[in-house]
Scaffold this motif. Sequence first.
Motif, PDB file in Angstrom:
ATOM      1  N   PHE A   1       0.841  -1.199   0.000  1.00  0.00           N
ATOM      2  CA  PHE A   1       0.000   0.000   0.000  1.00  0.00           C
ATOM      3  C   PHE A   1       0.872   1.243   0.000  1.00  0.00           C
ATOM      4  N   GLU A   2       0.626   2.139  -0.935  1.00  0.00           N
ATOM      5  CA  GLU A   2       1.342   3.405  -0.920  1.00  0.00           C
ATOM      6  C   GLU A   2       0.507   4.441  -0.179  1.00  0.00           C
ATOM      7  N   MET A   3       1.182   5.369   0.496  1.00  0.00           N
ATOM      8  CA  MET A   3       0.523   6.337   1.365  1.00  0.00           C
ATOM      9  C   MET A   3       0.794   7.771   0.896  1.00  0.00           C
ATOM     10  N   PRO A   4       0.139   8.227  -0.170  1.00  0.00           N
ATOM     11  CA  PRO A   4       0.399   9.584  -0.679  1.00  0.00           C
ATOM     12  C   PRO A   4       0.064  10.691   0.306  1.00  0.00           C
ATOM     13  N   LEU A   5      -0.851  10.416   1.244  1.00  0.00           N
ATOM     14  CA  LEU A   5      -1.184  11.428   2.243  1.00  0.00           C
ATOM     15  C   LEU A   5       0.010  11.725   3.149  1.00  0.00           C
ATOM     16  N   MET A   6       0.953  10.780   3.232  1.00  0.00           N
ATOM     17  CA  MET A   6       2.120  10.928   4.096  1.00  0.00           C
ATOM     18  C   MET A   6       3.361  11.413   3.361  1.00  0.00           C
ATOM     19  N   ASP A   7       3.219  11.883   2.146  1.00  0.00           N
ATOM     20  CA  ASP A   7       4.364  12.401   1.401  1.00  0.00           C
ATOM     21  C   ASP A   7       5.083  13.480   2.199  1.00  0.00           C
ATOM     22  N   PHE A   8       6.404  13.521   2.097  1.00  0.00           N
ATOM     23  CA  PHE A   8       7.157  14.576   2.774  1.00  0.00           C
ATOM     24  C   PHE A   8       8.456  14.848   2.026  1.00  0.00           C
ATOM     25  N   ILE A   9       9.002  16.035   2.255  1.00  0.00           N
ATOM     26  CA  ILE A   9      10.310  16.393   1.731  1.00  0.00           C
ATOM     27  C   ILE A   9      11.307  16.303   2.881  1.00  0.00           C
ATOM     28  N   ALA A  10      12.385  15.565   2.673  1.00  0.00           N
ATOM     29  CA  ALA A  10      13.406  15.413   3.705  1.00  0.00           C
ATOM     30  C   ALA A  10      14.263  16.681   3.750  1.00  0.00           C
TER      31      ALA A  10
END
Length: 257
Positions: free
Chosen positions: A170-179
């Motif tokens: 499962f991919e979680m696009p809602l949790m995308d972030f920039i390091a």
Amino acid sequence: MGRTADYSEQHTARVEVDDVPLWTEFNRHTNEMILTKKGRKMFPNMMFRVSGLIPSNHYLLAVSFRRVDEYRYKYSDYKWSQMGKGEPIEESPLLYPREGVQSGEIWNKQETVKFDKVKLTNTNTDIRNAIVSLKSMHKYRPYICVLRVNEDKNDQQPLIHNPQTLVAQFEMPLMDFIAVTAYNNDQLKSLKVDNNKYAKGFRQDGKHTQKRYSTEENSQQIKKPVLTNNIRMHPPAMNPTFMSPYGFPAIALSPFL
């Protein structure tokens, strides 16, 4: 006669983000996660709800971080934008929650599955300590893997060492972030402070904030105002940031093999 193995979980397994409203607010501001040499815990914490696993089978859950695209990002004019091709994309290791191998019945009944021990770093490190190395100024997305642990009746070793089969991802696009190595968006930083109970010292009434304001007040008492063309100049006041509610459509998490 022994029971017939049931492997239909690849069609029924579901993993959903816990606390969608909180993650939605961070996603709206383009979330950032801090990288440090020793590793920094993520906030918000990654927590999920699991359902649809076969009760009698045994499973292992894992999270990995994958690049959303091949670009490097920059923050300018109060927004993030792509700034050309980034570092080479590397294979992401799998990180496991503290529960280890459990039956599908236990996973289904568990209120949340937490990956709250995961730390992010910008140096090469040992993933056995739940520390994963990422590239600064690149965008990442968490993926949750559901692994079925194959049982061997004649094998006395712990289940964790048994062969595993990937049954759903499962991919979680809602949790995308920039390091990042330091927060770029002040509004996002304020949102982190307001929602993280361990950051209470940095809130408006916290000890770190009070210490800073006390230092500024003492400095203002000692220094005389600057006069320019008979106009008394003062530092510009900082306006409080208002975080308004924002509607974000629910994201269907699509499993794929």
